[in-house]
Design a protein around this motif. Structure first.
Motif, PDB file in Angstrom:
ATOM      1  N   CYS A   1       0.936  -1.065  -0.079  1.00 46.17           N
ATOM      2  CA  CYS A   1       0.038   0.114  -0.013  1.00 46.17           C
ATOM      3  C   CYS A   1       0.928   1.183  -0.052  1.00 46.17           C
ATOM      4  CB  CYS A   1      -0.620  -0.007   1.134  1.00 46.17           C
ATOM      5  SG  CYS A   1      -1.921   1.545   1.073  1.00 46.17           S
ATOM      6  N   PRO A   2       0.629   2.220  -1.064  1.00 40.45           N
ATOM      7  CA  PRO A   2       1.559   3.400  -1.097  1.00 40.45           C
ATOM      8  C   PRO A   2       1.328   4.317  -0.208  1.00 40.45           C
ATOM      9  CG  PRO A   2      -0.041   3.348  -2.768  1.00 40.45           C
ATOM     10  CD  PRO A   2      -0.253   1.969  -2.095  1.00 40.45           C
ATOM     11  N   LEU A   3       0.038   4.152   0.652  1.00 39.45           N
ATOM     12  CA  LEU A   3      -0.151   5.283   1.685  1.00 39.45           C
ATOM     13  C   LEU A   3      -0.447   4.811   3.046  1.00 39.45           C
ATOM     14  CD1 LEU A   3      -2.887   7.030  -0.652  1.00 39.45           C
ATOM     15  CD2 LEU A   3      -0.577   7.860   0.079  1.00 39.45           C
ATOM     16  N   ALA A   4       0.061   3.491   3.194  1.00 38.38           N
ATOM     17  CA  ALA A   4      -0.068   2.889   4.571  1.00 38.38           C
ATOM     18  C   ALA A   4      -1.416   2.980   5.161  1.00 38.38           C
ATOM     19  CB  ALA A   4       0.982   3.743   5.624  1.00 38.38           C
ATOM     20  N   ALA A   5      -2.354   2.615   4.177  1.00 37.35           N
ATOM     21  CA  ALA A   5      -3.892   2.691   4.852  1.00 37.35           C
ATOM     22  C   ALA A   5      -4.504   1.224   5.115  1.00 37.35           C
ATOM     23  CB  ALA A   5      -4.767   2.814   3.520  1.00 37.35           C
ATOM     24  N   VAL A   6      -3.316   0.146   4.794  1.00 37.95           N
ATOM     25  CA  VAL A   6      -3.575  -1.299   5.135  1.00 37.95           C
ATOM     26  C   VAL A   6      -2.706  -1.663   6.087  1.00 37.95           C
ATOM     27  CG1 VAL A   6      -3.854  -3.691   4.624  1.00 37.95           C
ATOM     28  CG2 VAL A   6      -4.204  -1.932   3.075  1.00 37.95           C
ATOM     29  N   LYS A   7      -3.012  -2.196   7.329  1.00 39.46           N
ATOM     30  CA  LYS A   7      -1.963  -2.781   8.458  1.00 39.46           C
ATOM     31  C   LYS A   7      -2.711  -4.135   8.981  1.00 39.46           C
ATOM     32  CE  LYS A   7       0.112   1.315   9.172  1.00 39.46           C
ATOM     33  NZ  LYS A   7       1.302   1.594   8.864  1.00 39.46           N
ATOM     34  N   VAL A   8      -1.367  -4.793   9.306  1.00 40.81           N
ATOM     35  CA  VAL A   8      -1.998  -6.115   9.811  1.00 40.81           C
ATOM     36  C   VAL A   8      -2.268  -5.935  11.467  1.00 40.81           C
ATOM     37  CG1 VAL A   8      -1.125  -8.458  10.638  1.00 40.81           C
ATOM     38  CG2 VAL A   8      -0.519  -7.577   8.407  1.00 40.81           C
ATOM     39  N   HIS A   9      -3.328  -6.176  11.957  1.00 38.98           N
ATOM     40  CA  HIS A   9      -3.965  -6.001  13.199  1.00 38.98           C
ATOM     41  C   HIS A   9      -3.404  -7.097  14.303  1.00 38.98           C
ATOM     42  CE1 HIS A   9      -6.444  -4.525  16.375  1.00 38.98           C
ATOM     43  NE2 HIS A   9      -7.147  -5.840  16.437  1.00 38.98           N
ATOM     44  N   ARG A  10      -2.519  -7.056  14.955  1.00 39.26           N
ATOM     45  CA  ARG A  10      -2.117  -7.789  16.003  1.00 39.26           C
ATOM     46  C   ARG A  10      -1.707  -9.204  15.534  1.00 39.26           C
ATOM     47  NH1 ARG A  10      -6.406  -6.987  21.062  1.00 39.26           N
ATOM     48  NH2 ARG A  10      -5.725  -4.568  21.265  1.00 39.26           N
ATOM     49  N   GLY A  11      -1.362  -9.159  14.309  1.00 40.03           N
ATOM     50  CA  GLY A  11      -0.684 -10.549  13.755  1.00 40.03           C
ATOM     51  C   GLY A  11      -1.880 -11.356  13.233  1.00 40.03           C
ATOM     52  N   CYS A  12      -2.834 -10.866  13.459  1.00 43.16           N
ATOM     53  CA  CYS A  12      -4.392 -11.991  13.032  1.00 43.16           C
ATOM     54  C   CYS A  12      -4.784 -11.607  11.633  1.00 43.16           C
ATOM     55  CB  CYS A  12      -5.265 -11.616  13.942  1.00 43.16           C
ATOM     56  SG  CYS A  12      -4.966 -11.917  15.773  1.00 43.16           S
ATOM     57  N   TYR A  13      -5.063 -10.404  11.136  1.00 37.21           N
ATOM     58  CA  TYR A  13      -5.449  -9.945   9.867  1.00 37.21           C
ATOM     59  C   TYR A  13      -5.420  -8.663   9.661  1.00 37.21           C
ATOM     60  CZ  TYR A  13      -9.046  -8.232  13.239  1.00 37.21           C
ATOM     61  OH  TYR A  13      -9.774  -7.829  14.297  1.00 37.21           O
ATOM     62  N   ALA A  14      -5.414  -8.219   8.398  1.00 38.61           N
ATOM     63  CA  ALA A  14      -5.269  -6.880   7.889  1.00 38.61           C
ATOM     64  C   ALA A  14      -6.659  -6.139   7.964  1.00 38.61           C
ATOM     65  CB  ALA A  14      -5.008  -6.904   6.301  1.00 38.61           C
ATOM     66  N   VAL A  15      -6.204  -4.796   8.018  1.00 42.83           N
ATOM     67  CA  VAL A  15      -7.416  -3.765   8.343  1.00 42.83           C
ATOM     68  C   VAL A  15      -7.152  -2.846   7.415  1.00 42.83           C
ATOM     69  CG1 VAL A  15      -8.417  -2.247  10.145  1.00 42.83           C
ATOM     70  CG2 VAL A  15      -7.716  -4.652  10.735  1.00 42.83           C
ATOM     71  N   VAL A  16      -8.213  -2.172   6.707  1.00 42.69           N
ATOM     72  CA  VAL A  16      -7.912  -0.847   5.900  1.00 42.69           C
ATOM     73  C   VAL A  16      -8.575   0.340   6.588  1.00 42.69           C
ATOM     74  CG1 VAL A  16      -8.584  -0.130   3.720  1.00 42.69           C
ATOM     75  CG2 VAL A  16      -8.213  -2.557   4.108  1.00 42.69           C
ATOM     76  N   GLU A  17      -7.739   1.188   6.781  1.00 38.19           N
ATOM     77  CA  GLU A  17      -8.314   2.506   7.174  1.00 38.19           C
ATOM     78  C   GLU A  17      -8.702   3.376   6.000  1.00 38.19           C
ATOM     79  OE1 GLU A  17      -9.248   5.477   9.346  1.00 38.19           O
ATOM     80  OE2 GLU A  17      -8.094   3.846  10.295  1.00 38.19           O
ATOM     81  N   GLU A  18     -10.161   3.284   5.981  1.00 37.77           N
ATOM     82  CA  GLU A  18     -10.794   3.573   4.805  1.00 37.77           C
ATOM     83  C   GLU A  18     -10.701   5.136   4.494  1.00 37.77           C
ATOM     84  OE1 GLU A  18     -15.001   2.658   4.623  1.00 37.77           O
ATOM     85  OE2 GLU A  18     -14.518   0.640   5.344  1.00 37.77           O
ATOM     86  N   THR A  19     -10.261   5.837   5.574  1.00 32.52           N
ATOM     87  CA  THR A  19     -10.010   7.534   5.256  1.00 32.52           C
ATOM     88  C   THR A  19      -8.821   7.649   4.680  1.00 32.52           C
ATOM     89  OG1 THR A  19      -9.145   7.766   7.245  1.00 32.52           O
ATOM     90  CG2 THR A  19     -11.388   8.306   7.265  1.00 32.52           C
ATOM     91  N   LEU A  20      -7.862   6.560   4.492  1.00 39.83           N
ATOM     92  CA  LEU A  20      -6.536   6.848   3.646  1.00 39.83           C
ATOM     93  C   LEU A  20      -6.679   6.063   2.314  1.00 39.83           C
ATOM     94  CD1 LEU A  20      -3.900   6.192   6.769  1.00 39.83           C
ATOM     95  CD2 LEU A  20      -4.610   8.558   5.850  1.00 39.83           C
ATOM     96  N   CYS A  21      -7.456   5.166   2.201  1.00 37.90           N
ATOM     97  CA  CYS A  21      -7.320   4.349   1.057  1.00 37.90           C
ATOM     98  C   CYS A  21      -7.929   5.184  -0.122  1.00 37.90           C
ATOM     99  CB  CYS A  21      -8.402   3.152   1.258  1.00 37.90           C
ATOM    100  SG  CYS A  21      -8.233   1.935  -0.022  1.00 37.90           S
ATOM    101  N   VAL A  22      -7.094   5.102  -1.088  1.00 40.00           N
ATOM    102  CA  VAL A  22      -7.504   5.696  -2.381  1.00 40.00           C
ATOM    103  C   VAL A  22      -8.183   4.795  -3.500  1.00 40.00           C
ATOM    104  CG1 VAL A  22      -5.789   7.789  -2.013  1.00 40.00           C
ATOM    105  CG2 VAL A  22      -5.268   5.690  -3.460  1.00 40.00           C
ATOM    106  N   GLY A  23      -8.420   3.594  -3.117  1.00 38.95           N
ATOM    107  CA  GLY A  23      -8.947   2.651  -4.299  1.00 38.95           C
ATOM    108  C   GLY A  23      -8.240   2.011  -5.308  1.00 38.95           C
ATOM    109  N   CYS A  24      -6.826   1.973  -5.236  1.00 41.78           N
ATOM    110  CA  CYS A  24      -5.861   1.877  -6.331  1.00 41.78           C
ATOM    111  C   CYS A  24      -5.951   0.233  -6.456  1.00 41.78           C
ATOM    112  CB  CYS A  24      -4.544   2.429  -5.853  1.00 41.78           C
ATOM    113  SG  CYS A  24      -3.388   1.550  -4.572  1.00 41.78           S
ATOM    114  N   GLY A  25      -6.200  -0.384  -5.347  1.00 37.47           N
ATOM    115  CA  GLY A  25      -6.166  -1.888  -5.813  1.00 37.47           C
ATOM    116  C   GLY A  25      -4.839  -2.552  -5.496  1.00 37.47           C
ATOM    117  N   LYS A  26      -3.872  -1.857  -5.304  1.00 41.49           N
ATOM    118  CA  LYS A  26      -2.569  -2.514  -5.208  1.00 41.49           C
ATOM    119  C   LYS A  26      -2.556  -3.682  -4.063  1.00 41.49           C
ATOM    120  CE  LYS A  26       0.370   1.126  -7.185  1.00 41.49           C
ATOM    121  NZ  LYS A  26       1.294   2.062  -6.877  1.00 41.49           N
TER     122      LYS A  26
END
Length: 66
Positions: free
Chosen positions: A23-48
């Motif tokens: 993710c070029p904008l750091a909108a996706v983070k792995v939460h506590r080593g369990c699963y990824a979470v998307v910060e929708e306010t940062l996501c630009v919808g690029c699909g990478k």
């Protein structure tokens, strides 16, 4: 604001971190080593993140207007 946003299927996510590193904008983070979470306010919808996910648990959805 982008029309699309990434959405993670938490049950299928392997928490590998590929999406987080892609993710070029750091909108996706792995939460506590369990699963990824998307910060929708940062996501630009690029699909990478969705294209890079090795298990295919990320899909691009239409952003819901509030």
């Amino acid at each position: 604001m982008a029309k699309r946003v990434a959405s993670v299927d938490k049950k299928s996510c392997a928490a590998c971190g590929v999406c987080e590193n892609t993710c070029p904008l750091a909108a996706v983070k792995v939460h506590r080593g369990c699963y990824a979470v998307v910060e929708e306010t940062l996501c630009v919808g690029c699909g990478k993140c969705a294209r890079s996910c090795p298990v295919g648990c990320i899909e691009m959805k239409e952003r819901v207007a509030v």
